[in-house]
Design a protein around this motif. Sequence first.
Motif, PDB file in Angstrom:
ATOM      1  N   ALA A  48     -24.426 -28.664 -31.535  1.00  0.00           N
ATOM      2  CA  ALA A  48     -25.393 -28.627 -32.645  1.00  0.00           C
ATOM      3  C   ALA A  48     -26.765 -29.122 -32.190  1.00  0.00           C
ATOM      4  CB  ALA A  48     -24.889 -29.457 -33.819  1.00  0.00           C
ATOM      5  N   ALA A  49     -26.786 -30.145 -31.340  1.00  0.00           N
ATOM      6  CA  ALA A  49     -28.065 -30.659 -30.832  1.00  0.00           C
ATOM      7  C   ALA A  49     -28.750 -29.619 -29.947  1.00  0.00           C
ATOM      8  CB  ALA A  49     -27.850 -31.964 -30.073  1.00  0.00           C
ATOM      9  N   PHE A  50     -27.981 -28.932 -29.109  1.00  0.00           N
ATOM     10  CA  PHE A  50     -28.564 -27.873 -28.282  1.00  0.00           C
ATOM     11  C   PHE A  50     -29.107 -26.740 -29.148  1.00  0.00           C
ATOM     12  CE2 PHE A  50     -25.958 -29.722 -24.821  1.00  0.00           C
ATOM     13  CZ  PHE A  50     -26.958 -29.850 -23.868  1.00  0.00           C
ATOM     14  N   PHE A  51     -28.380 -26.392 -30.203  1.00  0.00           N
ATOM     15  CA  PHE A  51     -28.813 -25.346 -31.129  1.00  0.00           C
ATOM     16  C   PHE A  51     -30.130 -25.740 -31.800  1.00  0.00           C
ATOM     17  CE2 PHE A  51     -28.462 -23.616 -35.548  1.00  0.00           C
ATOM     18  CZ  PHE A  51     -28.625 -22.275 -35.242  1.00  0.00           C
ATOM     19  N   GLU A  52     -30.216 -26.970 -32.262  1.00  0.00           N
ATOM     20  CA  GLU A  52     -31.445 -27.439 -32.904  1.00  0.00           C
ATOM     21  C   GLU A  52     -32.608 -27.470 -31.912  1.00  0.00           C
ATOM     22  OE1 GLU A  52     -32.094 -27.902 -36.061  1.00  0.00           O
ATOM     23  OE2 GLU A  52     -30.048 -27.453 -36.662  1.00  0.00           O
ATOM     24  N   LEU A  53     -32.337 -27.895 -30.691  1.00  0.00           N
ATOM     25  CA  LEU A  53     -33.385 -27.874 -29.663  1.00  0.00           C
ATOM     26  C   LEU A  53     -33.873 -26.443 -29.428  1.00  0.00           C
ATOM     27  CD1 LEU A  53     -32.071 -30.466 -27.056  1.00  0.00           C
ATOM     28  CD2 LEU A  53     -34.278 -30.549 -28.250  1.00  0.00           C
ATOM     29  N   ALA A  54     -32.951 -25.502 -29.395  1.00  0.00           N
ATOM     30  CA  ALA A  54     -33.326 -24.095 -29.198  1.00  0.00           C
ATOM     31  C   ALA A  54     -34.219 -23.621 -30.342  1.00  0.00           C
ATOM     32  CB  ALA A  54     -32.074 -23.227 -29.099  1.00  0.00           C
ATOM     33  N   LYS A  55     -33.859 -23.964 -31.571  1.00  0.00           N
ATOM     34  CA  LYS A  55     -34.672 -23.537 -32.724  1.00  0.00           C
ATOM     35  C   LYS A  55     -36.057 -24.169 -32.683  1.00  0.00           C
ATOM     36  CE  LYS A  55     -31.991 -24.550 -36.203  1.00  0.00           C
ATOM     37  NZ  LYS A  55     -31.362 -24.623 -37.530  1.00  0.00           N
ATOM     38  N   ALA A 105     -36.119 -22.387 -25.125  1.00  0.00           N
ATOM     39  CA  ALA A 105     -35.249 -22.093 -26.267  1.00  0.00           C
ATOM     40  C   ALA A 105     -34.013 -21.312 -25.805  1.00  0.00           C
ATOM     41  CB  ALA A 105     -36.018 -21.301 -27.319  1.00  0.00           C
ATOM     42  N   ILE A 106     -34.226 -20.367 -24.900  1.00  0.00           N
ATOM     43  CA  ILE A 106     -33.091 -19.580 -24.388  1.00  0.00           C
ATOM     44  C   ILE A 106     -32.123 -20.471 -23.611  1.00  0.00           C
ATOM     45  CG2 ILE A 106     -32.475 -17.785 -22.709  1.00  0.00           C
ATOM     46  CD1 ILE A 106     -34.980 -16.250 -23.688  1.00  0.00           C
ATOM     47  N   VAL A 107     -32.654 -21.393 -22.823  1.00  0.00           N
ATOM     48  CA  VAL A 107     -31.790 -22.308 -22.060  1.00  0.00           C
ATOM     49  C   VAL A 107     -30.923 -23.132 -23.015  1.00  0.00           C
ATOM     50  CG1 VAL A 107     -31.791 -24.352 -20.567  1.00  0.00           C
ATOM     51  CG2 VAL A 107     -33.309 -22.428 -20.053  1.00  0.00           C
ATOM     52  N   PHE A 108     -31.541 -23.685 -24.051  1.00  0.00           N
ATOM     53  CA  PHE A 108     -30.785 -24.516 -24.995  1.00  0.00           C
ATOM     54  C   PHE A 108     -29.795 -23.676 -25.812  1.00  0.00           C
ATOM     55  CE2 PHE A 108     -34.591 -27.404 -24.611  1.00  0.00           C
ATOM     56  CZ  PHE A 108     -33.921 -28.387 -23.901  1.00  0.00           C
ATOM     57  N   ALA A 109     -30.195 -22.481 -26.199  1.00  0.00           N
ATOM     58  CA  ALA A 109     -29.289 -21.611 -26.955  1.00  0.00           C
ATOM     59  C   ALA A 109     -28.100 -21.189 -26.097  1.00  0.00           C
ATOM     60  CB  ALA A 109     -30.049 -20.393 -27.470  1.00  0.00           C
ATOM     61  N   VAL A 123     -24.128 -21.833 -26.935  1.00  0.00           N
ATOM     62  CA  VAL A 123     -23.141 -20.752 -26.920  1.00  0.00           C
ATOM     63  C   VAL A 123     -22.036 -21.052 -25.900  1.00  0.00           C
ATOM     64  CG1 VAL A 123     -22.788 -18.314 -26.333  1.00  0.00           C
ATOM     65  CG2 VAL A 123     -24.701 -18.984 -27.793  1.00  0.00           C
ATOM     66  N   ALA A 124     -22.397 -21.637 -24.771  1.00  0.00           N
ATOM     67  CA  ALA A 124     -21.392 -21.968 -23.763  1.00  0.00           C
ATOM     68  C   ALA A 124     -20.388 -22.995 -24.291  1.00  0.00           C
ATOM     69  CB  ALA A 124     -22.070 -22.496 -22.502  1.00  0.00           C
ATOM     70  N   ILE A 125     -20.871 -23.922 -25.096  1.00  0.00           N
ATOM     71  CA  ILE A 125     -19.984 -24.953 -25.645  1.00  0.00           C
ATOM     72  C   ILE A 125     -19.099 -24.379 -26.746  1.00  0.00           C
ATOM     73  CG2 ILE A 125     -19.913 -27.153 -26.900  1.00  0.00           C
ATOM     74  CD1 ILE A 125     -22.591 -27.824 -25.458  1.00  0.00           C
ATOM     75  N   ASP A 126     -19.702 -23.544 -27.615  1.00  0.00           N
ATOM     76  CA  ASP A 126     -18.942 -22.955 -28.729  1.00  0.00           C
ATOM     77  C   ASP A 126     -19.241 -21.461 -28.810  1.00  0.00           C
ATOM     78  OD1 ASP A 126     -17.532 -22.376 -31.004  1.00  0.00           O
ATOM     79  OD2 ASP A 126     -18.678 -23.690 -32.331  1.00  0.00           O
ATOM     80  N   TYR A 141     -25.043 -19.480 -33.275  1.00  0.00           N
ATOM     81  CA  TYR A 141     -25.555 -19.692 -31.920  1.00  0.00           C
ATOM     82  C   TYR A 141     -25.797 -18.344 -31.230  1.00  0.00           C
ATOM     83  CZ  TYR A 141     -23.650 -24.457 -32.542  1.00  0.00           C
ATOM     84  OH  TYR A 141     -23.342 -25.716 -32.988  1.00  0.00           O
ATOM     85  N   GLN A 142     -24.842 -17.429 -31.399  1.00  0.00           N
ATOM     86  CA  GLN A 142     -24.973 -16.113 -30.785  1.00  0.00           C
ATOM     87  C   GLN A 142     -26.146 -15.331 -31.376  1.00  0.00           C
ATOM     88  OE1 GLN A 142     -21.241 -14.064 -31.063  1.00  0.00           O
ATOM     89  NE2 GLN A 142     -20.163 -15.604 -29.847  1.00  0.00           N
ATOM     90  N   THR A 143     -26.326 -15.430 -32.684  1.00  0.00           N
ATOM     91  CA  THR A 143     -27.428 -14.723 -33.344  1.00  0.00           C
ATOM     92  C   THR A 143     -28.769 -15.247 -32.863  1.00  0.00           C
ATOM     93  OG1 THR A 143     -26.047 -14.354 -35.295  1.00  0.00           O
ATOM     94  CG2 THR A 143     -28.436 -14.147 -35.585  1.00  0.00           C
ATOM     95  N   LEU A 144     -28.922 -16.555 -32.786  1.00  0.00           N
ATOM     96  CA  LEU A 144     -30.174 -17.138 -32.301  1.00  0.00           C
ATOM     97  C   LEU A 144     -30.449 -16.688 -30.872  1.00  0.00           C
ATOM     98  CD1 LEU A 144     -32.624 -19.013 -32.576  1.00  0.00           C
ATOM     99  CD2 LEU A 144     -31.151 -20.876 -31.763  1.00  0.00           C
ATOM    100  N   LEU A 145     -29.436 -16.724 -30.030  1.00  0.00           N
ATOM    101  CA  LEU A 145     -29.623 -16.322 -28.642  1.00  0.00           C
ATOM    102  C   LEU A 145     -30.028 -14.849 -28.554  1.00  0.00           C
ATOM    103  CD1 LEU A 145     -29.498 -17.137 -25.680  1.00  0.00           C
ATOM    104  CD2 LEU A 145     -27.061 -16.554 -25.691  1.00  0.00           C
ATOM    105  N   ALA A 146     -29.390 -14.013 -29.348  1.00  0.00           N
ATOM    106  CA  ALA A 146     -29.742 -12.589 -29.353  1.00  0.00           C
ATOM    107  C   ALA A 146     -31.182 -12.389 -29.814  1.00  0.00           C
ATOM    108  CB  ALA A 146     -28.787 -11.815 -30.259  1.00  0.00           C
ATOM    109  N   GLU A 147     -31.587 -13.098 -30.868  1.00  0.00           N
ATOM    110  CA  GLU A 147     -32.958 -12.987 -31.352  1.00  0.00           C
ATOM    111  C   GLU A 147     -33.960 -13.469 -30.312  1.00  0.00           C
ATOM    112  OE1 GLU A 147     -32.899 -15.197 -34.997  1.00  0.00           O
ATOM    113  OE2 GLU A 147     -32.040 -13.525 -36.142  1.00  0.00           O
TER     114      GLU A 147
END
Length: 135
Positions: free
Chosen positions: A89-96, A107-111, A115-118, A124-130
């Motif tokens: 969740a912290a990595f996801f928030e950092l990515a956002k 942002a891509i690195v954090f996303a 995704v690697a963790i979950d 997470y997948q949607t954010l990374l795709a965007e």
Amino acid sequence: MRYSVTLFKTIRLLLILAATMSSCSLVRSLSQREQIEERARSERATSQRDALISSTLLIEATRQKLTGNMDQAVVMFYEATVRDPNNDAAFFELAKLHAMQNQKEDAIVFANRAVAIDPKNIYYQTLLAELYLFS
């Protein structure tokens, strides 16, 4: 006869010495095993404590983000990932937050890390795709 008594005493002495030496190594191996088990218990306690601190940091960072303190939120989210490298969740928030600041590469690195963790988390997948789509 005397020779057999002396031989018997010598063998008995050797057996006693062997038993003593093997019991010393047994005590030593038990002691080593106890030390390893204690170290494992200590590491589990430390990792549980770090996970708890990471969760607390995640909550406080979210509060900072909601009140508009983005810089402080980034620092706290990052610290949460340092405390618990599996805090997706912290990595996801950092990515956002990095995406909001047009820091797409970070942002891509954090996303990717989230995704690697979950990998089953659709958010997470949607954010990374965007991020890949709009970078």
